[in-house]
Scaffold this active site. Sequence first.
Site, PDB file in Angstrom:
ATOM      1  CB  SER A 102      -0.960  -0.043   1.193  1.00  0.00           C
ATOM      2  OG  SER A 102      -1.930   0.957   1.117  1.00  0.00           O
ATOM      3  CG  ASP A 241      -2.600   4.030  -1.507  1.00  0.00           C
ATOM      4  OD1 ASP A 241      -3.319   3.892  -2.512  1.00  0.00           O
ATOM      5  OD2 ASP A 241      -2.643   3.249  -0.524  1.00  0.00           O
ATOM      6  CG  ASP A 243      -2.796  -0.538  -2.536  1.00  0.00           C
ATOM      7  OD1 ASP A 243      -2.815   0.628  -2.095  1.00  0.00           O
ATOM      8  OD2 ASP A 243      -3.381  -1.482  -1.959  1.00  0.00           O
ATOM      9  CG  ASP A 245      -5.983   0.651  -0.882  1.00  0.00           C
ATOM     10  OD1 ASP A 245      -5.184   1.611  -0.778  1.00  0.00           O
ATOM     11  OD2 ASP A 245      -6.018  -0.294  -0.060  1.00  0.00           O
TER      12      ASP A 245
END
Length: 446
Positions: A102, A241, A243, A245
């Site tokens: 992440s 960010d 990833d 999400d």
Amino acid sequence: MSRKLFGTDGVRGRANEDPMTAETALRLGQAAGRHFTNGGHAHRVVIGKDTRRSGYMLENAMTAGFTSVGMDVFLVGPIPTPAVGFLTRSMRADLGVMISASHNPFQDNGIKLFGPDGFKLSDAVEEAIEALLDSPPALAEPTRIGRATRIDDGRGRYIEFAKTTFPRGQRLDGLKVVVDCANGAAYRTAPDVLWELGAEVIPIAVAPDGFNINRDCGSTHTESAAAAVREHGADLGISLDGDADRVLIVDETGAVADGDQFMALIADRWAAEGRLAQGTLVASLMSNLGLERHLNARGLHLLRTPVGDRYVVEAMRLGGYNLGGEQSGHIVMTDHVTTGDGLIGALQFLSAMVDTGRRASELARVFEPLPQVLQNVRYRKGAAPLDQASVRAVIARGEARIAGHGRLVIRKSGTEPLVRIMGECDDAALLSAVVGEIEAEVAKFA
């Protein structure tokens, strides 16, 4: 049973150190594959990743693990975490895997697992998988070893899906949008979606090299997007960010709006349209008390959960709610997606701009937040600061001092050796003093 491997969002750690080793990834693939193997059909798993160098190692190790127990693997390459949830369900897979840490730096990596419905696994399922790690793998006969196939159009499938969440008849013509992709998983996806919807796109942090993910960019370093917005005279900045999400919004002045303001905007709009299920927004303990007061003043309800978008989603599913998220920028809209989705969240904000004709700065300040302080205090290995009587006593004194005027949320991080201290209060000076005392006491265990 006690959870040794899974944290609040899958498995996470420093690459090539336990548990983020190729060996553990292989064993986890075997255990997860065994858990999800049932019936006589061909079993499938979708594996996506972000742009970290260590993703190659973990992707191959997990592929070996899954195929060794008879599962076929679909490799979709660098792709946002929510795209893995979407593709797992769309491709009728038994399991989805996202290899990502992440917003963490490149040295870290992680493994997130999704069920066949596209949602992250529950604690109970993760515990069942973890229990299987202690037993020998159920290796397939040579004729039943799985195969691995690279899916080249996974990103394109997700792009088309993302566009379907933007209202028909609306376009982004005339809007100049900066999108910071954090040199991560959405470095091609997000700019393409915005451009195809008509925006003039200024992409930044879209040159991943395996080591620069989240480095001075993305939702943890919004100053990059803010500077680009001011430089180019953009109407909006979107900061994702690693990833993708989570998302933070940057208005045309360079000011940043967090997830709480974002959720307040969407909740107000959906409530006015009769779309907000049961008049309820689901958010974690970290969301500002000002958000709760804002909603209550409008006859709406805020349901709080433990920290982690997985717990927000679980509460949404249990209660039949359709909007939730976190202050950090996870925005979950279960009418569209199964987990936090930064890009699709940003499209909802852009839709509000198009629909109302208002500037981002007018939409991004929905309520007046209470003064809030966030501190992360690292502790030494083996220490347990929150179990110490001295720390508990300081926390109790702090809670008594701000009672009726604010609140404290103090917890151990699920991914790092940190104590996370969050306090908010109408009296900023009192808040600073209370949090400072707690921070100093916890720091004695560093």
